[in-house]
Design an enzyme around this catalytic site. Sequence first.
Site, PDB file in Angstrom:
ATOM      1  N   SER A  95     -42.873   5.515 -42.499  1.00 10.83           N
ATOM      2  CA  SER A  95     -42.115   4.923 -43.593  1.00 10.83           C
ATOM      3  C   SER A  95     -41.115   5.924 -44.180  1.00 10.83           C
ATOM      4  O   SER A  95     -41.485   7.042 -44.532  1.00 10.83           O
ATOM      5  CB  SER A  95     -43.135   4.498 -44.650  1.00 10.83           C
ATOM      6  OG  SER A  95     -42.504   3.910 -45.734  1.00 10.83           O
ATOM      7  N   ASP A 103     -38.803   1.995 -46.914  1.00 13.77           N
ATOM      8  CA  ASP A 103     -39.626   1.801 -48.112  1.00 13.77           C
ATOM      9  C   ASP A 103     -38.725   1.625 -49.346  1.00 13.77           C
ATOM     10  O   ASP A 103     -37.655   2.259 -49.430  1.00 13.77           O
ATOM     11  CB  ASP A 103     -40.506   3.058 -48.262  1.00 13.77           C
ATOM     12  CG  ASP A 103     -41.710   2.827 -49.145  1.00 13.77           C
ATOM     13  OD1 ASP A 103     -42.107   1.665 -49.326  1.00 13.77           O
ATOM     14  OD2 ASP A 103     -42.273   3.829 -49.632  1.00 13.77           O
TER      15      ASP A 103
HETATM   16  P1  13P Z   1     -48.106   7.630 -53.628  1.00 12.56           P
HETATM   17  O1  13P Z   1     -47.009   8.621 -53.682  1.00 12.56           O
HETATM   18  O2  13P Z   1     -48.816   7.460 -54.933  1.00 12.56           O
HETATM   19  O3  13P Z   1     -49.050   7.865 -52.494  1.00 12.56           O
HETATM   20  O4  13P Z   1     -47.432   6.197 -53.368  1.00 12.56           O
HETATM   21  C1  13P Z   1     -46.753   6.003 -52.153  1.00 12.56           C
HETATM   22  C2  13P Z   1     -46.069   4.700 -52.117  1.00 12.56           C
HETATM   23  O5  13P Z   1     -46.530   3.724 -52.678  1.00 12.56           O
HETATM   24  C3  13P Z   1     -44.825   4.642 -51.351  1.00 12.56           C
HETATM   25  O6  13P Z   1     -44.229   3.386 -51.387  1.00 12.56           O
END
Ligand code: 13P
Length: 279
Positions: free
Chosen positions: A47, A81
């Site tokens: 991602s 993402d």
């Molecule tokens: P964290 O950084 O809390 O692991 O979250 C990652 C996330 O949700 C990326 O979309």
Amino acid sequence: MLVNLKTILEGTREDKRAVGSFNVYSYETIQGVAAAVKKADKDAIISFGASYLVNMSLETVVAIVKEVADSLDKNVALHLDHCNNLEIIKKAIDAGFTSVMYDGSALEFEENVANTKTVCEMAHAKNVSVEAELGSLALGEHSNETDIDHGQAYTDPANAKEFVERTGVDALAVSIGTVHGMYKGTPNIRVDILEAIAKEVSIPLVLHGGSGTPEETILKCIDNGICKINVNTEISQYTVAKIAAKIAAEPNTHLSKLTLLQSEYVSEVVYKYIELFNN
Ligand code: 13P
């Protein structure tokens, strides 16, 4: 093999397992995920946060991930993402990403529906999957485990049903109390809200904010419809701490060695989560 998100998540809800989605930022971090996939012999999602895509073009990312994925026996999806920019999403689809997240969680419901639907039409025409988000997560530094201040809004189960039906989205990110970043205290994850959403929505549900979430909570979430779990902060924090310790102990370490170590440290975190999520 490089597949889309829909394919990689097929059967996960029925099997009560989740595929890890790991944020990467470079060739070394991609290799870290690949090493974990090999070791665990299980699928994973690579991602790229839209905001981290400053050091490589979308085409370069696709070329690297495709080559790496083709060398593995397991399925890998390449996911964009958190993106709220339709132009960037279109470019990622055209470049060969197999999954995109349209993040309209800050918008009013109707606008989020309309934009997500547009992204779905654009993506599905090219066999690319779409994740969207309803409700919104707080940032870890603001996490307050008893109320929902600081931009957090839980996903409404009835809205979730309508959203999925009207947009045709492939996976839905829900807000149930996890945060982006590390928690300030003990998290209060609302599995009851997740259960209510899962009753209304049959597509794979996505949990953001995996870093630092207690294992037993993660397992309860997987039991209740979560099929994709995102991890970012912990990969970065763990790897940076290990590299810092290495440099402190051996200041003359060659950069080429640090490059390899970066992949190794990333793979340690990713392997831990792949095994937890997909058992
Ligand atoms: P964290 O950084 O809390 O692991 O979250 C990652 C996330 O949700 C990326 O979309």
